[in-house]
Design a protein around this motif. Structure first.
Motif, PDB file in Angstrom:
ATOM      1  N   LEU A 168       0.848  -1.187   0.000  1.00 13.67           N
ATOM      2  CA  LEU A 168       0.000   0.000   0.000  1.00 13.67           C
ATOM      3  C   LEU A 168       0.885   1.239   0.000  1.00 13.67           C
ATOM      4  O   LEU A 168       1.735   1.404   0.871  1.00 13.67           O
ATOM      5  CB  LEU A 168      -0.905   0.014   1.237  1.00 13.67           C
ATOM      6  CG  LEU A 168      -2.051  -1.000   1.272  1.00 13.67           C
ATOM      7  CD1 LEU A 168      -2.759  -0.953   2.620  1.00 13.67           C
ATOM      8  CD2 LEU A 168      -3.033  -0.735   0.143  1.00 13.67           C
ATOM      9  N   LEU A 169       0.682   2.111  -0.990  1.00  9.63           N
ATOM     10  CA  LEU A 169       1.478   3.333  -1.079  1.00  9.63           C
ATOM     11  C   LEU A 169       0.753   4.433  -0.303  1.00  9.63           C
ATOM     12  O   LEU A 169       0.062   5.284  -0.856  1.00  9.63           O
ATOM     13  CB  LEU A 169       1.670   3.724  -2.546  1.00  9.63           C
ATOM     14  CG  LEU A 169       2.353   2.680  -3.428  1.00  9.63           C
ATOM     15  CD1 LEU A 169       2.475   3.175  -4.849  1.00  9.63           C
ATOM     16  CD2 LEU A 169       3.725   2.306  -2.871  1.00  9.63           C
ATOM     17  N   GLY A 189      -4.290   9.616  -8.508  1.00  8.98           N
ATOM     18  CA  GLY A 189      -2.943   9.899  -8.018  1.00  8.98           C
ATOM     19  C   GLY A 189      -1.927   9.237  -8.922  1.00  8.98           C
ATOM     20  O   GLY A 189      -2.224   8.262  -9.617  1.00  8.98           O
ATOM     21  N   THR A 190      -0.732   9.770  -8.936  1.00 15.56           N
ATOM     22  CA  THR A 190       0.321   9.207  -9.780  1.00 15.56           C
ATOM     23  C   THR A 190       1.245   8.326  -8.950  1.00 15.56           C
ATOM     24  O   THR A 190       1.474   8.576  -7.768  1.00 15.56           O
ATOM     25  CB  THR A 190       1.138  10.328 -10.457  1.00 15.56           C
ATOM     26  OG1 THR A 190       1.678  11.191  -9.450  1.00 15.56           O
ATOM     27  CG2 THR A 190       0.256  11.127 -11.390  1.00 15.56           C
ATOM     28  N   LYS A 191       1.746   7.304  -9.579  1.00 13.30           N
ATOM     29  CA  LYS A 191       2.592   6.325  -8.911  1.00 13.30           C
ATOM     30  C   LYS A 191       3.569   5.758  -9.920  1.00 13.30           C
ATOM     31  O   LYS A 191       3.368   5.887 -11.130  1.00 13.30           O
ATOM     32  CB  LYS A 191       1.745   5.216  -8.297  1.00 13.30           C
ATOM     33  CG  LYS A 191       0.668   4.702  -9.232  1.00 13.30           C
ATOM     34  CD  LYS A 191      -0.553   4.242  -8.469  1.00 13.30           C
ATOM     35  CE  LYS A 191      -1.721   3.932  -9.403  1.00 13.30           C
ATOM     36  NZ  LYS A 191      -2.399   5.129  -9.895  1.00 13.30           N
ATOM     37  N   ILE A 192       4.606   5.112  -9.429  1.00 15.30           N
ATOM     38  CA  ILE A 192       5.630   4.594 -10.324  1.00 15.30           C
ATOM     39  C   ILE A 192       6.276   3.356  -9.717  1.00 15.30           C
ATOM     40  O   ILE A 192       6.469   3.267  -8.501  1.00 15.30           O
ATOM     41  CB  ILE A 192       6.698   5.669 -10.635  1.00 15.30           C
ATOM     42  CG1 ILE A 192       7.705   5.167 -11.679  1.00 15.30           C
ATOM     43  CG2 ILE A 192       7.418   6.106  -9.363  1.00 15.30           C
ATOM     44  CD1 ILE A 192       8.631   6.255 -12.196  1.00 15.30           C
ATOM     45  N   ILE A 193       6.546   2.387 -10.581  1.00 13.32           N
ATOM     46  CA  ILE A 193       7.355   1.228 -10.240  1.00 13.32           C
ATOM     47  C   ILE A 193       8.614   1.303 -11.092  1.00 13.32           C
ATOM     48  O   ILE A 193       8.534   1.489 -12.311  1.00 13.32           O
ATOM     49  CB  ILE A 193       6.625  -0.098 -10.531  1.00 13.32           C
ATOM     50  CG1 ILE A 193       5.426  -0.277  -9.591  1.00 13.32           C
ATOM     51  CG2 ILE A 193       7.576  -1.292 -10.394  1.00 13.32           C
ATOM     52  CD1 ILE A 193       4.546  -1.469  -9.960  1.00 13.32           C
ATOM     53  N   THR A 194       9.768   1.187 -10.473  1.00 14.23           N
ATOM     54  CA  THR A 194      11.025   1.143 -11.217  1.00 14.23           C
ATOM     55  C   THR A 194      11.800  -0.105 -10.814  1.00 14.23           C
ATOM     56  O   THR A 194      11.686  -0.585  -9.686  1.00 14.23           O
ATOM     57  CB  THR A 194      11.897   2.392 -10.969  1.00 14.23           C
ATOM     58  OG1 THR A 194      12.132   2.523  -9.563  1.00 14.23           O
ATOM     59  CG2 THR A 194      11.223   3.640 -11.495  1.00 14.23           C
ATOM     60  N   VAL A 195      12.561  -0.618 -11.762  1.00 13.30           N
ATOM     61  CA  VAL A 195      13.446  -1.756 -11.498  1.00 13.30           C
ATOM     62  C   VAL A 195      14.865  -1.294 -11.767  1.00 13.30           C
ATOM     63  O   VAL A 195      15.157  -0.740 -12.835  1.00 13.30           O
ATOM     64  CB  VAL A 195      13.097  -2.967 -12.370  1.00 13.30           C
ATOM     65  CG1 VAL A 195      13.993  -4.152 -12.017  1.00 13.30           C
ATOM     66  CG2 VAL A 195      11.628  -3.341 -12.216  1.00 13.30           C
ATOM     67  N   THR A 196      15.753  -1.513 -10.799  1.00 11.98           N
ATOM     68  CA  THR A 196      17.118  -0.993 -10.857  1.00 11.98           C
ATOM     69  C   THR A 196      18.125  -2.103 -10.610  1.00 11.98           C
ATOM     70  O   THR A 196      17.901  -2.981  -9.760  1.00 11.98           O
ATOM     71  CB  THR A 196      17.312   0.106  -9.797  1.00 11.98           C
ATOM     72  OG1 THR A 196      16.336   1.131 -10.000  1.00 11.98           O
ATOM     73  CG2 THR A 196      18.695   0.724  -9.886  1.00 11.98           C
ATOM     74  N   GLY A 246      -1.060  12.878  -4.996  1.00 16.15           N
ATOM     75  CA  GLY A 246      -2.382  12.410  -4.591  1.00 16.15           C
ATOM     76  C   GLY A 246      -2.429  12.009  -3.132  1.00 16.15           C
ATOM     77  O   GLY A 246      -1.402  11.915  -2.452  1.00 16.15           O
ATOM     78  N   PHE A 247      -3.658  11.756  -2.652  1.00 14.63           N
ATOM     79  CA  PHE A 247      -3.861  11.430  -1.242  1.00 14.63           C
ATOM     80  C   PHE A 247      -4.502  10.065  -1.033  1.00 14.63           C
ATOM     81  O   PHE A 247      -4.577   9.597   0.091  1.00 14.63           O
ATOM     82  CB  PHE A 247      -4.730  12.505  -0.582  1.00 14.63           C
ATOM     83  CG  PHE A 247      -4.085  13.869  -0.594  1.00 14.63           C
ATOM     84  CD1 PHE A 247      -3.149  14.216   0.364  1.00 14.63           C
ATOM     85  CD2 PHE A 247      -4.391  14.795  -1.581  1.00 14.63           C
ATOM     86  CE1 PHE A 247      -2.542  15.470   0.352  1.00 14.63           C
ATOM     87  CE2 PHE A 247      -3.792  16.045  -1.598  1.00 14.63           C
ATOM     88  CZ  PHE A 247      -2.859  16.384  -0.634  1.00 14.63           C
ATOM     89  N   GLN A 248      -4.966   9.430  -2.110  1.00  7.47           N
ATOM     90  CA  GLN A 248      -5.499   8.092  -1.966  1.00  7.47           C
ATOM     91  C   GLN A 248      -4.358   7.097  -1.796  1.00  7.47           C
ATOM     92  O   GLN A 248      -3.177   7.441  -1.974  1.00  7.47           O
ATOM     93  CB  GLN A 248      -6.361   7.738  -3.181  1.00  7.47           C
ATOM     94  CG  GLN A 248      -7.664   8.541  -3.239  1.00  7.47           C
ATOM     95  CD  GLN A 248      -8.512   8.145  -4.419  1.00  7.47           C
ATOM     96  OE1 GLN A 248      -8.098   8.243  -5.560  1.00  7.47           O
ATOM     97  NE2 GLN A 248      -9.736   7.687  -4.136  1.00  7.47           N
ATOM     98  N   ILE A 249      -4.704   5.869  -1.433  1.00  7.66           N
ATOM     99  CA  ILE A 249      -3.688   4.871  -1.105  1.00  7.66           C
ATOM    100  C   ILE A 249      -3.762   3.731  -2.114  1.00  7.66           C
ATOM    101  O   ILE A 249      -4.489   2.758  -1.916  1.00  7.66           O
ATOM    102  CB  ILE A 249      -3.875   4.346   0.338  1.00  7.66           C
ATOM    103  CG1 ILE A 249      -3.890   5.503   1.330  1.00  7.66           C
ATOM    104  CG2 ILE A 249      -2.773   3.350   0.691  1.00  7.66           C
ATOM    105  CD1 ILE A 249      -4.150   5.086   2.755  1.00  7.66           C
TER     106      ILE A 249
END
Length: 236
Positions: free
Chosen positions: A116-117, A153-160, A207-210
């Motif tokens: 949960l973000l 809301g905006t979100k991101i997944i990155t792989v490093t 954003g403020f949602q989860i």
């Protein structure tokens, strides 16, 4: 684990087979929150809630259940409708899904990891490997599945990746999902040295949602992501 990779030589009229090495393979089916594919704690579950009239905001089953053959040997027919709900279902429903010849086929059980973000802090999860890192070099293919809820809301997944020299490189980045289900990614990258590390990172950037993000069925293979398996002799 090794899988058979066969290369066709058309001029010579025969098939030459070599072994393509799988250097990492992990899912969460037998995992716990404290002991899983990552070096740190993450929520591990078989589902997040049950279907209601509201569009799901988390996976209702894992990749094994949703995308692999059911006990009848057939794949789930995705998407489908649940009762009078208006949204499309991309998961097993309480352990069952429709197939070509069965309206209520039993899905194989499995689990996944989810997060949960609830703030804008980046969360980082390193793949759990031997102490020396991932023992492979040169061309690599990372295959994994992700879930990303469609909440506002905006979100991101990155792989490093991180080389033994400390050099870090982003090899993949996703900010949305084409539908409300598990999405497969195949990422081709090059490891400069043996013993590299790999991280999955997730963040809500506004954003403020989860929103919920999830990970499942993570593997790394040597060679190209486009390698195909030859199962028969085309000259026969």
């Amino acid at each position: 684990m090794r899988e058979l990779l066969c290369v066709v030589f058309v001029v010579l009229n025969y098939i030459s087979c070599i072994h393509a090495k799988t250097v990492y393979d992990c899912n969460f089916d037998d995992a716990t929150s404290a002991d899983n594919c990552f070096t740190s704690t993450i929520n591990v579950a078989a589902n997040i809630g049950n279907p209601t009239a509201v569009v799901p905001t988390g996976p209702l089953s894992d990749v094994t259940s949703s995308l692999k053959p059911t006990d009848s040997g057939e794949a789930c027919k995705l998407p489908y409708k649940v009762g009078s709900f208006s949204w499309d279902m991309y998961f097993c429903n309480r352990g069952y899904c429709p197939t070509e010849n069965n309206s209520n086929s039993t899905c194989k059980p499995g689990k996944f990891s989810s997060l949960l973000l609830n703030n804008n802090i980046e969360r980082s999860f390193q793949l759990k490997t031997e102490s020396g890192g991932i023992d492979s070099v040169d061309q690599q293919c990372l295959i994994y599945y992700y879930y990303m809820s469609s909440m506002a809301g905006t979100k991101i997944i990155t792989v490093t990746t991180e080389e033994t020299s400390g050099t870090k490189k982003t090899i993949d980045s996703v900010t949305n999902s084409p539908f409300n289900g598990w999405i497969q990614r195949k990422i081709l990258f090059k490891a400069e040295t043996r013993g590299y590390k790999l991280y999955f990172e997730a963040q809500r950037t506004s954003g403020f949602q989860i929103p919920t993000v999830g990970f499942d069925e993570i593997s790394i293979h040597e060679g190209s992501c486009d390698d195909q398996h030859i199962t028969s002799d085309p000259t026969a």
